[in-house]
Design an enzyme around this catalytic site. Structure first.
Site, PDB file in Angstrom:
ATOM      1  CB  CYS A  75      66.665  48.232  16.649  1.00 37.12           C
ATOM      2  SG  CYS A  75      66.629  47.641  14.958  1.00 37.12           S
ATOM      3  CD  GLU A  76      64.560  53.422  11.679  1.00 34.25           C
ATOM      4  OE1 GLU A  76      64.932  53.411  10.503  1.00 34.25           O
ATOM      5  OE2 GLU A  76      64.243  54.471  12.273  1.00 34.25           O
ATOM      6  CG  HIS A  77      65.835  48.225  10.846  1.00 32.28           C
ATOM      7  ND1 HIS A  77      67.183  48.490  10.918  1.00 32.28           N
ATOM      8  CD2 HIS A  77      65.322  49.124   9.977  1.00 32.28           C
ATOM      9  CE1 HIS A  77      67.470  49.501  10.121  1.00 32.28           C
ATOM     10  NE2 HIS A  77      66.368  49.906   9.542  1.00 32.28           N
ATOM     11  CG  HIS A  78      65.103  43.687  14.061  1.00 30.55           C
ATOM     12  ND1 HIS A  78      66.271  44.327  13.698  1.00 30.55           N
ATOM     13  CD2 HIS A  78      64.863  42.765  13.092  1.00 30.55           C
ATOM     14  CE1 HIS A  78      66.723  43.810  12.572  1.00 30.55           C
ATOM     15  NE2 HIS A  78      65.895  42.871  12.175  1.00 30.55           N
ATOM     16  CD  GLN A 116      75.702  52.890  17.371  1.00 24.36           C
ATOM     17  OE1 GLN A 116      75.363  51.736  17.593  1.00 24.36           O
ATOM     18  NE2 GLN A 116      76.938  53.308  17.541  1.00 24.36           N
ATOM     19  CG  HIS A 144      72.929  47.609  17.772  1.00 26.12           C
ATOM     20  ND1 HIS A 144      72.023  48.494  17.251  1.00 26.12           N
ATOM     21  CD2 HIS A 144      74.091  48.302  17.928  1.00 26.12           C
ATOM     22  CE1 HIS A 144      72.608  49.667  17.086  1.00 26.12           C
ATOM     23  NE2 HIS A 144      73.862  49.575  17.490  1.00 26.12           N
ATOM     24  CB  CYS A 146      68.461  43.695  16.114  1.00 24.73           C
ATOM     25  SG  CYS A 146      69.580  45.037  15.703  1.00 24.73           S
TER      26      CYS A 146
END
Length: 190
Positions: A75-78, A116, A144, A146
């Site tokens: 995940c690019e956020h976390h 995703q 996920h 996250c």
């Protein structure tokens, strides 16, 4: 670059209250570097090179579906993992692509920092553009970390995304066949 990365990992360990020089953590910065090098290896791969050497003339004009392609991404956020299965179908336009290339295509995009929704779109677009298909359908089902390990902490929740191109988008019967094949295949295991 590797030293800079490893120094960042050491700093992170110190910030969370760990001793990066204790026995169990001495090699951790190097291990983390190698792990991320592998998990982001999709940035160094070229889609055209992967697909174009495996295009073959064919009179087939029926749907080709490769389902249950397992993948792992970040995940690019976390920077936490998400993983699941991709189902990828296309309708050839005078050429078919080698079947092993479809899972490789999934891997190219999964081995990048992702969301995703974007992963699904990238796979569909790359196949459509590089194989000159009449249409492409991609469905991804994933879990996920996250969502499961932090935040709302909802274990075993699944996210489903789809991307349709060409005849899959324009023709209801093609779309229905695609979704039917994915759903019926879930009940059959070899």
């Amino acid at each position: 670059m590797q030293k800079k990365f490893e120094d960042c990992v050491k700093t992170m360990l110190e910030i969370i209250g760990e001793n990066p020089n204790r026995e169990g953590l001495i090699k951790t910065p190097n291990r983390v570097f190698k792990t991320y090098e592998f998990l982001t290896s999709g940035y160094t791969q070229n889609v055209k090179e992967i697909l174009n050497d495996a295009l073959f003339e064919s009179s087939n004009n029926e749907m080709v579906l490769v389902r249950d392609i397992e993948f792992y991404s970040l995940c690019e956020h976390h920077l936490l993992p998400f993983f699941g299965r991709a189902h990828v179908a296309y309708i050839p336009n005078k050429k078919v692509v080698g079947l092993s290339k479809i899972p490789r295509l999934v891997e190219v995009f999964a081995r990048r920092l992702q969301i995703q929704e974007q992963l699904t779109e990238q796979i569909a677009q790359a196949l459509m553009e590089n194989v000159d298909a009449k249409g492409v359908g991609v469905v991804i089902e994933a879990r996920h970390m996250c969502v499961e390990m932090r935040g709302v902490q909802k274990a075993n929740s699944t996210t489903t995304t789809s991307a349709l191109r060409g005849i899959f988008l324009k023709n209801e019967k093609t779309r229905e066949e695609f979704f039917s094949l994915i759903n019926s295949a879930k009940q059959v295991r070899f």
